[in-house]
Design an enzyme around this catalytic site. Structure first.
Site, PDB file in Angstrom:
ATOM      1  N   CYS A 162    -100.603 -22.305  41.031  1.00  0.00           N
ATOM      2  CA  CYS A 162    -101.758 -23.229  40.858  1.00  0.00           C
ATOM      3  C   CYS A 162    -102.505 -22.904  39.779  1.00  0.00           C
ATOM      4  O   CYS A 162    -102.990 -20.997  39.401  1.00  0.00           O
ATOM      5  CB  CYS A 162    -102.795 -22.532  42.344  1.00  0.00           C
ATOM      6  SG  CYS A 162    -104.657 -23.332  42.920  1.00  0.00           S
ATOM      7  N   LEU A 163    -103.858 -23.047  38.984  1.00  0.00           N
ATOM      8  CA  LEU A 163    -104.755 -23.042  38.294  1.00  0.00           C
ATOM      9  C   LEU A 163    -105.120 -22.070  38.401  1.00  0.00           C
ATOM     10  O   LEU A 163    -105.433 -20.684  38.132  1.00  0.00           O
ATOM     11  CB  LEU A 163    -105.304 -23.750  37.601  1.00  0.00           C
ATOM     12  CG  LEU A 163    -104.388 -25.150  37.160  1.00  0.00           C
ATOM     13  CD1 LEU A 163    -105.655 -26.280  36.172  1.00  0.00           C
ATOM     14  CD2 LEU A 163    -104.125 -24.301  35.796  1.00  0.00           C
ATOM     15  N   HIS A 215    -101.695 -29.900  48.175  1.00  0.00           N
ATOM     16  CA  HIS A 215    -101.731 -29.176  47.066  1.00  0.00           C
ATOM     17  C   HIS A 215    -103.591 -29.623  47.372  1.00  0.00           C
ATOM     18  O   HIS A 215    -104.648 -28.340  47.506  1.00  0.00           O
ATOM     19  CB  HIS A 215    -101.316 -28.693  46.608  1.00  0.00           C
ATOM     20  CG  HIS A 215    -101.566 -27.243  45.660  1.00  0.00           C
ATOM     21  ND1 HIS A 215    -101.161 -26.090  45.793  1.00  0.00           N
ATOM     22  CD2 HIS A 215    -102.686 -27.561  45.122  1.00  0.00           C
ATOM     23  CE1 HIS A 215    -101.916 -25.256  45.062  1.00  0.00           C
ATOM     24  NE2 HIS A 215    -102.772 -25.961  44.773  1.00  0.00           N
ATOM     25  N   GLU A 216    -103.691 -30.304  46.500  1.00  0.00           N
ATOM     26  CA  GLU A 216    -105.194 -30.603  46.054  1.00  0.00           C
ATOM     27  C   GLU A 216    -106.087 -30.573  46.453  1.00  0.00           C
ATOM     28  O   GLU A 216    -107.231 -30.604  46.734  1.00  0.00           O
ATOM     29  CB  GLU A 216    -105.062 -31.507  44.750  1.00  0.00           C
ATOM     30  CG  GLU A 216    -103.985 -31.732  43.801  1.00  0.00           C
ATOM     31  CD  GLU A 216    -104.119 -29.978  42.946  1.00  0.00           C
ATOM     32  OE1 GLU A 216    -105.431 -29.516  42.890  1.00  0.00           O
ATOM     33  OE2 GLU A 216    -103.504 -29.255  41.824  1.00  0.00           O
ATOM     34  N   GLY A 244    -101.828 -30.801  38.547  1.00  0.00           N
ATOM     35  CA  GLY A 244    -103.314 -31.342  39.625  1.00  0.00           C
ATOM     36  C   GLY A 244    -103.945 -30.806  39.425  1.00  0.00           C
ATOM     37  O   GLY A 244    -104.218 -29.056  38.938  1.00  0.00           O
ATOM     38  N   HIS A 285    -107.904 -27.766  48.762  1.00  0.00           N
ATOM     39  CA  HIS A 285    -109.195 -27.786  47.459  1.00  0.00           C
ATOM     40  C   HIS A 285    -109.907 -28.083  48.272  1.00  0.00           C
ATOM     41  O   HIS A 285    -110.912 -27.221  48.076  1.00  0.00           O
ATOM     42  CB  HIS A 285    -108.507 -27.698  46.680  1.00  0.00           C
ATOM     43  CG  HIS A 285    -107.853 -26.549  44.956  1.00  0.00           C
ATOM     44  ND1 HIS A 285    -107.745 -25.196  45.311  1.00  0.00           N
ATOM     45  CD2 HIS A 285    -106.404 -27.302  44.657  1.00  0.00           C
ATOM     46  CE1 HIS A 285    -107.050 -24.636  44.722  1.00  0.00           C
ATOM     47  NE2 HIS A 285    -105.933 -25.373  44.148  1.00  0.00           N
ATOM     48  N   GLN A 329    -112.231 -26.535  41.737  1.00  0.00           N
ATOM     49  CA  GLN A 329    -111.754 -25.593  41.133  1.00  0.00           C
ATOM     50  C   GLN A 329    -113.038 -25.128  39.823  1.00  0.00           C
ATOM     51  O   GLN A 329    -112.040 -24.138  38.979  1.00  0.00           O
ATOM     52  CB  GLN A 329    -109.951 -25.647  40.456  1.00  0.00           C
ATOM     53  CG  GLN A 329    -109.651 -25.538  41.642  1.00  0.00           C
ATOM     54  CD  GLN A 329    -107.740 -26.129  41.083  1.00  0.00           C
ATOM     55  OE1 GLN A 329    -107.858 -26.760  40.629  1.00  0.00           O
ATOM     56  NE2 GLN A 329    -107.067 -25.227  40.699  1.00  0.00           N
TER      57      GLN A 329
HETATM   58 NI    NI Z   1    -104.197 -25.679  43.473  1.00  0.00          NI
END
Ligand code: NI
Length: 167
Positions: free
Chosen positions: A97-98, A139-140, A47, A143, A52
């Site tokens: 997470c990226l 999670h997404e 995701g 953000h 981000q």
């Molecule tokens: Ni993330």
């Protein structure tokens, strides 16, 4: 299309709260194409969320259909202005997470959710989700409210794990 730069912790912009999308236009869809290309360019992320890449609108992409162990899922999802309207159960699971490339962490999430959102053309979407897909969406969506999984750890000492290489 373009691969966009991903903000990484502790960049203060990751704490910014994103705004709802109000115009479902070509500019929105062009941005979503770039966001998807950025997700695909990364190391196997399930995701990505618009903030981000420094774009503070409520847009996330989730796709757990390629998970190493098959899990219940709805395939590739672009979720605009997502809202969770029901929660059930709790589970602990490992997340990456990226924007936090050097760590993973154990996070408590709702096990099942009901989700409502818009698609990139403004059509209403609704899903019942469970397990890993529900976790990825939660999670997404964090953000969008300026939260990282780091903010959800019960204990940094016990629940945070350094990784050698993102995969
Ligand atoms: Ni993330």
């Amino acid at each position: 299309m373009a691969v966009l730069e991903i903000l990484t912790y502790p960049d203060p912009r990751l704490k910014q709260v994103s705004e709802p999308v109000t115009r479902f236009d070509e500019a929105l869809r062009a941005f979503i194409a770039d966001l998807e290309e950025t997700r695909r360019a990364g190391p196997g992320a399930v995701g990505i969320a618009a903030p981000q890449v420094g774009h503070f609108q409520r847009i996330v992409i989730v796709d757990v259909s390629g998970a190493r162990r098959p899990v219940p899922n709805h395939g590739h999802l672009v979720l605009v202005n997502p809202e969770i309207t029901a929660w059930e159960g709790y589970a602990v699971g490992r997340e990456g997470c990226l924007s936090v490339p050097d760590y993973t962490g154990n996070v408590i999430r709702a096990e099942r959710i009901h989700l409502e959102a818009r698609d990139p053309r403004g059509e209403v979407l609704a899903f019942d989700m469970e397990g890993f897909e529900a976790r990825a969406v939660q999670h997404e969506m964090d953000h969008l409210d300026g939260l990282l999984f780091l903010d959800r750890l019960v204990s940094r000492r016990n629940d945070l794990f350094r990784r050698k290489k993102y995969r």
